[in-house]
Write an enzyme that holds these catalytic residues in place. Sequence first.
Site, mmCIF file in Angstrom:
data_model
loop_
_atom_site.group_PDB
_atom_site.id
_atom_site.type_symbol
_atom_site.label_atom_id
_atom_site.label_comp_id
_atom_site.label_asym_id
_atom_site.label_seq_id
_atom_site.Cartn_x
_atom_site.Cartn_y
_atom_site.Cartn_z
ATOM 1 C CG HIS A 209 -6.135 -4.293 3.931
ATOM 2 N ND1 HIS A 209 -5.561 -5.376 3.310
ATOM 3 C CD2 HIS A 209 -5.089 -3.580 4.428
ATOM 4 C CE1 HIS A 209 -4.242 -5.319 3.411
ATOM 5 N NE2 HIS A 209 -3.924 -4.214 4.090
ATOM 6 C CG HIS B 204 -2.329 -0.497 7.463
ATOM 7 N ND1 HIS B 204 -1.807 -1.460 8.303
ATOM 8 C CD2 HIS B 204 -2.548 -1.120 6.266
ATOM 9 C CE1 HIS B 204 -1.698 -2.603 7.633
ATOM 10 N NE2 HIS B 204 -2.143 -2.425 6.408
ATOM 11 C CG HIS C 156 -0.954 -7.484 5.970
ATOM 12 N ND1 HIS C 156 -1.800 -7.159 6.989
ATOM 13 C CD2 HIS C 156 -0.861 -6.375 5.187
ATOM 14 C CE1 HIS C 156 -2.205 -5.906 6.825
ATOM 15 N NE2 HIS C 156 -1.651 -5.404 5.754
ATOM 16 C CD GLU D 92 1.576 -6.079 0.580
ATOM 17 O OE1 GLU D 92 1.891 -6.398 1.749
ATOM 18 O OE2 GLU D 92 1.431 -4.888 0.212
ATOM 19 C CG ASP E 30 -2.508 -1.690 2.217
ATOM 20 O OD1 ASP E 30 -2.561 -1.966 3.428
ATOM 21 O OD2 ASP E 30 -1.639 -2.154 1.463
ATOM 22 C CG ASP E 31 -0.777 1.742 4.099
ATOM 23 O OD1 ASP E 31 -0.868 1.888 5.323
ATOM 24 O OD2 ASP E 31 -0.465 0.660 3.557
#
Length: 339
Positions: free
Chosen positions: A14, A16, A194, A197, A275-276
Amino acid sequence: MADFLAGLPKAELHLHIEGTLEPQFLLERARKHQIQLKYLSLEEVQKAYQFSNLQSFLDIYYLGMEVLRDASDFHDLAWAYFQKAALQGVAHAEIFLDPQAHISRGISIATVMEGLLGAVARARKELHLSIMLIPCFLRHLDEDSALDALHQCLPYRENIVAFGLDSSELGNPPRKFQKAFAKVRELGFRVTTHAGEEGPPSYICDSLDLLGAERIDHGVRCLEDHQLVERLIRQQIPLTVCPLSNKALKVFPDLSKHPIRKMLNLGLLASIHSDDPAYFGGYIGENYSQCEGLVQLTREELALSARNSIRGSFLGKEEKSRLLEKLRRYCESQQVRLP
Ligand code: HPA
Ligand code: ZN
């Protein structure tokens, strides 16, 4: 502990790639392309990276992408990420990208892929990383736009293992994309979405039932529905959990309140991811180490997360067994016992 975590073989499921845009890189590329950003200094960028929810992050995330213009921007972004991942014990990475966020700015998918795949080839060769791509559909856009992105990605299918679904979750339920994911599956790709969340547990059920999702990204709100939890355990559906993201986007008030430990011990196939990372304060290594520090995960629980990440990956049977064996040997050498 730091050495133990860095050496722990794990899969990143996961991440990005556009979320690895570090403030320094953002400012440097803005200068290169003579783009006027609303921030002038590193401090100003860092100050802007304070979020109240998913949408407040996404607004900044899409703005940041403006500096990604040519193939070398995508190459350098991804190469910087792969070097970090290799240092943090990532053996296999399945990387998200958002094609529509580039196509809509007039950046062709050919430019994006030339840069990304150049870095992927280099990382496979020089860092011995196993890497596959997962383009995501932006759920705030319509299904025709998703289908268009899908078709534009097809020339690169050799490097694509699955398609995903991301962006603003609330108000954009999975059922909006039934045709797009039917096509994805018909073309032989895997599906991960996704869900859960910010959206309700029903979005997780609908992802599984209506879109054919085999894996759920985030999924933390499953805990509000006992029957769903039982199903996710029974079917061993992988959940890619991102603790630092959940903290930054206020899904949970604090990392110490994060349910990752509970999820692991319930027998969910949950694992820790990033994630980010440029926006949320850390890559996979920092997610693991802060879970150790603040959620008080034991070495056994951290190793269980690593094993779940490999099990939850879209690797073929043989490669999966090879990585699981590598993990087993590592745990043995560290005297960590896995169930
Ligand atoms: N959720 C939804 N969309 C996203 C995310 C996320 O955490 N990161 C990048 N796009
Ligand atoms: Zn995500």
